[in-house]
Design a protein around this motif. Sequence first.
Motif, PDB file in Angstrom:
ATOM      1  N   LYS A 150      12.802  -6.638  -1.303  1.00 30.06           N
ATOM      2  CA  LYS A 150      13.226  -5.991  -0.060  1.00 30.06           C
ATOM      3  C   LYS A 150      12.100  -5.130   0.500  1.00 30.06           C
ATOM      4  N   ALA A 151      11.471  -4.326  -0.368  1.00 32.56           N
ATOM      5  CA  ALA A 151      10.374  -3.463   0.082  1.00 32.56           C
ATOM      6  C   ALA A 151       9.154  -4.294   0.467  1.00 32.56           C
ATOM      7  N   ASN A 152       8.951  -5.414  -0.211  1.00 34.67           N
ATOM      8  CA  ASN A 152       7.797  -6.263   0.087  1.00 34.67           C
ATOM      9  C   ASN A 152       7.908  -6.873   1.482  1.00 34.67           C
ATOM     10  N   ASP A 153       9.119  -7.267   1.864  1.00 30.54           N
ATOM     11  CA  ASP A 153       9.329  -7.791   3.213  1.00 30.54           C
ATOM     12  C   ASP A 153       9.038  -6.713   4.261  1.00 30.54           C
ATOM     13  N   GLU A 154       9.434  -5.479   3.961  1.00 24.56           N
ATOM     14  CA  GLU A 154       9.146  -4.366   4.870  1.00 24.56           C
ATOM     15  C   GLU A 154       7.645  -4.145   4.973  1.00 24.56           C
ATOM     16  N   ALA A 155       6.949  -4.227   3.830  1.00 18.34           N
ATOM     17  CA  ALA A 155       5.503  -4.003   3.830  1.00 18.34           C
ATOM     18  C   ALA A 155       4.770  -5.076   4.623  1.00 18.34           C
ATOM     19  N   ALA A 156       5.233  -6.319   4.518  1.00 19.51           N
ATOM     20  CA  ALA A 156       4.568  -7.410   5.225  1.00 19.51           C
ATOM     21  C   ALA A 156       4.571  -7.179   6.732  1.00 19.51           C
ATOM     22  N   GLU A 157       5.634  -6.574   7.233  1.00 21.40           N
ATOM     23  CA  GLU A 157       5.742  -6.342   8.675  1.00 21.40           C
ATOM     24  C   GLU A 157       4.780  -5.264   9.170  1.00 21.40           C
ATOM     25  N   MET A 158       4.170  -4.527   8.247  1.00 16.85           N
ATOM     26  CA  MET A 158       3.219  -3.481   8.632  1.00 16.85           C
ATOM     27  C   MET A 158       1.834  -4.052   8.947  1.00 16.85           C
ATOM     28  N   PHE A 159       1.619  -5.316   8.578  1.00 20.27           N
ATOM     29  CA  PHE A 159       0.362  -5.982   8.871  1.00 20.27           C
ATOM     30  C   PHE A 159       0.572  -6.946  10.037  1.00 20.27           C
ATOM     31  N   SER A 160      -0.515  -7.431  10.571  1.00 23.98           N
ATOM     32  CA  SER A 160      -0.388  -8.351  11.701  1.00 23.98           C
ATOM     33  C   SER A 160      -1.379  -9.493  11.552  1.00 23.98           C
ATOM     34  N   GLY A 161      -1.088 -10.571  12.250  1.00 23.28           N
ATOM     35  CA  GLY A 161      -2.004 -11.701  12.308  1.00 23.28           C
ATOM     36  C   GLY A 161      -2.356 -12.277  10.956  1.00 23.28           C
ATOM     37  N   GLY A 162      -3.666 -12.496  10.761  1.00 23.94           N
ATOM     38  CA  GLY A 162      -4.137 -13.103   9.530  1.00 23.94           C
ATOM     39  C   GLY A 162      -3.868 -12.258   8.307  1.00 23.94           C
ATOM     40  N   GLU A 163      -3.914 -10.942   8.453  1.00 24.43           N
ATOM     41  CA  GLU A 163      -3.637 -10.069   7.320  1.00 24.43           C
ATOM     42  C   GLU A 163      -2.210 -10.273   6.817  1.00 24.43           C
ATOM     43  N   ARG A 164      -1.259 -10.423   7.744  1.00 25.88           N
ATOM     44  CA  ARG A 164       0.125 -10.637   7.323  1.00 25.88           C
ATOM     45  C   ARG A 164       0.271 -11.959   6.582  1.00 25.88           C
ATOM     46  N   GLU A 165      -0.381 -12.990   7.075  1.00 32.35           N
ATOM     47  CA  GLU A 165      -0.299 -14.286   6.409  1.00 32.35           C
ATOM     48  C   GLU A 165      -0.922 -14.229   5.023  1.00 32.35           C
ATOM     49  N   LEU A 166      -2.076 -13.554   4.904  1.00 27.65           N
ATOM     50  CA  LEU A 166      -2.723 -13.428   3.607  1.00 27.65           C
ATOM     51  C   LEU A 166      -1.851 -12.621   2.661  1.00 27.65           C
ATOM     52  N   TYR A 167      -1.264 -11.548   3.167  1.00 30.61           N
ATOM     53  CA  TYR A 167      -0.376 -10.730   2.332  1.00 30.61           C
ATOM     54  C   TYR A 167       0.771 -11.575   1.785  1.00 30.61           C
ATOM     55  N   ARG A 168       1.391 -12.352   2.649  1.00 26.42           N
ATOM     56  CA  ARG A 168       2.538 -13.152   2.215  1.00 26.42           C
ATOM     57  C   ARG A 168       2.124 -14.264   1.253  1.00 26.42           C
ATOM     58  N   SER A 169       0.854 -14.640   1.260  1.00 27.33           N
ATOM     59  CA  SER A 169       0.395 -15.711   0.370  1.00 27.33           C
ATOM     60  C   SER A 169       0.150 -15.225  -1.052  1.00 27.33           C
ATOM     61  N   LEU A 170       0.041 -13.896  -1.222  1.00 29.84           N
ATOM     62  CA  LEU A 170      -0.192 -13.357  -2.563  1.00 29.84           C
ATOM     63  C   LEU A 170       1.052 -13.562  -3.419  1.00 29.84           C
ATOM     64  N   LYS A 171       0.869 -14.093  -4.613  1.00 28.14           N
ATOM     65  CA  LYS A 171       2.001 -14.319  -5.507  1.00 28.14           C
ATOM     66  C   LYS A 171       2.259 -13.046  -6.297  1.00 28.14           C
ATOM     67  N   LEU A 172       3.418 -12.465  -6.080  1.00 31.06           N
ATOM     68  CA  LEU A 172       3.765 -11.191  -6.705  1.00 31.06           C
ATOM     69  C   LEU A 172       5.034 -11.388  -7.542  1.00 31.06           C
ATOM     70  N   GLU A 173       4.900 -12.231  -8.568  1.00 32.86           N
ATOM     71  CA  GLU A 173       6.076 -12.625  -9.336  1.00 32.86           C
ATOM     72  C   GLU A 173       6.113 -11.994 -10.723  1.00 32.86           C
ATOM     73  N   GLY A 174       5.315 -10.943 -10.950  1.00 34.19           N
ATOM     74  CA  GLY A 174       5.207 -10.371 -12.284  1.00 34.19           C
ATOM     75  C   GLY A 174       6.523  -9.874 -12.847  1.00 34.19           C
ATOM     76  N   ILE A 175       7.357  -9.257 -12.030  1.00 40.95           N
ATOM     77  CA  ILE A 175       8.598  -8.676 -12.546  1.00 40.95           C
ATOM     78  C   ILE A 175       9.473  -9.744 -13.186  1.00 40.95           C
ATOM     79  N   ARG A 176       9.543 -10.912 -12.572  1.00 39.17           N
ATOM     80  CA  ARG A 176      10.398 -11.968 -13.107  1.00 39.17           C
ATOM     81  C   ARG A 176       9.704 -12.786 -14.188  1.00 39.17           C
ATOM     82  N   LYS A 177       8.380 -12.912 -14.124  1.00 40.69           N
ATOM     83  CA  LYS A 177       7.679 -13.778 -15.068  1.00 40.69           C
ATOM     84  C   LYS A 177       7.289 -13.068 -16.358  1.00 40.69           C
ATOM     85  N   ALA A 178       6.878 -11.812 -16.264  1.00 45.76           N
ATOM     86  CA  ALA A 178       6.427 -11.080 -17.455  1.00 45.76           C
ATOM     87  C   ALA A 178       7.632 -10.770 -18.341  1.00 45.76           C
TER      88      ALA A 178
END
Length: 233
Positions: free
Chosen positions: A92-120
């Motif tokens: 939920k917070a990650n979706d909010e954070a993504a909206e703080m960036f724009s253009g290419g930065e937002r796309e790059l941010y969303r491309s980062l895999k942040l799955e540690g909580i579920r995988k570790a």
Amino acid sequence: MPPIPDPSDDTQAGLAPAGAFSATERAAIYRVIETRRDVRDQFLADPLSDELVTRLLAAAHAAPSVGFMQPWNFILVRDQAMRQAAWEAFSKANDEAAEMFSGGERELYRSLKLEGIRKAPLSICVTCDPDRAGPVVLGRTHNPRMDVYSTVCAVQNLWLAARAEGVGVGWVSIFRDEDVRRLLGIPERVAIVAWLCLGHVDQLYSEPELAVRGWRQRLALDDLVFSECWQGD
């Protein structure tokens, strides 16, 4: 009652000989520092043994702390349902954070895999108790944040020990404080310093992932070192 040590007597003060480590030992320490990475997605599913986790926590607990207050606590979270709930708060917070960036930065941010909580297989929530040593703490009298700074030293100790053990660590900071506080039952007076994801890894980025992915590059050390007084902008 044992006698009170005389601080002027070096033998009673617990002093021991000091000296530089061997070249091999120094190289190992610098290698750990230089190859430590923030792991986001490369965790293996294998559980961490209790003995290994104890070693990592002991390394964290050996960190320096202002006034020797040792303000940290470590909440171990292994339960899958708890980790899923934490991931939902993060998402939920990650979706909010993504909206703080724009253009290419937002796309790059969303491309980062942040799955540690579920995988570790293990998460550790590191907290700071500002009341651990009472209302007046040696060294904290004029800077109340020193307890949090001390807790961050414990995080770094754990992180470096984990690297030496072949364990990856990811620091999750994208969440609303109240969500994690409610999930883990953390009192209001206790600060949440870090949510760490831990697990075995067999690969790490050769450079920080955000540098490899083009988010930011490491700054030149020469630009960050001043002599005698502030010389920046």
